[in-house]
Design an enzyme around this catalytic site. Sequence first.
Site, PDB file in Angstrom:
ATOM      1  CD  GLU A 146      -2.416  -1.206  -0.067  1.00 21.70           C
ATOM      2  OE1 GLU A 146      -2.801  -0.275  -0.948  1.00 21.70           O
ATOM      3  OE2 GLU A 146      -3.551  -2.027  -0.296  1.00 21.70           O
ATOM      4  CG  HIS A 149      -1.556   1.671  -4.122  1.00 22.05           C
ATOM      5  ND1 HIS A 149      -1.302   1.116  -5.211  1.00 22.05           N
ATOM      6  CD2 HIS A 149      -1.461   0.553  -4.012  1.00 22.05           C
ATOM      7  CE1 HIS A 149      -1.556   0.011  -6.139  1.00 22.05           C
ATOM      8  NE2 HIS A 149      -1.726  -0.724  -4.924  1.00 22.05           N
TER       9      HIS A 149
HETATM   10 CO    CO Z   1      -2.418  -2.588  -4.611  1.00 18.36          CO
END
Ligand code: CO
Length: 180
Positions: A146, A149
């Site tokens: 994450e 991202h």
């Molecule tokens: Co993802």
Amino acid sequence: MVREIVVYPDKRLKLISKEVVTFDGALHDLLDDMYDTMRARNGVGLAAIQVGIDVRALIINIPLELEYGEGVEHTDQPKENTIEMINPVIIEADGTEKFQEGCLSIPGVYEDVERAKHVKVEYFNREGEKQIIEDDDFLAVAIQHEIDHLEGKVFIEKLSYTKRKKFEKEWKRKQKEGLI
Ligand code: CO
């Protein structure tokens, strides 16, 4: 409210998300919507940019049964188990481990990715309070996925050249066939 998920190769997935400066109602609404969206798609984590908002916020909710073993189809992800990380920073990372990863922005694709086995992360909760968490299991993988991202990266960028080529070819075919 379930929001639309940004799907690869949408250019927004390449944005470097901005620091959150106000921990207000708009942030809370975003986090609540991210939870609804993640649940609707059976995900375990979601970064804000995946719903098109380029701020450094992510959520992770590891399904309860996942901790107990294989073969469990039905899992529970109560909202209170959601880890909400605002402006997260990895302050320690060591070891390596391979895990199979997937991503709601690249639906249907699962590949082994190597990451640090153990991470320690500093972040803020939705109220703006500083938190520290560390893990050396699936949560550590999810956190790294994450946080990538927030830096405009998706997990397929970590694949070998050959696997990446194969992925791009199959992805284009799926797009042509209207499967995505
Ligand atoms: Co993802």
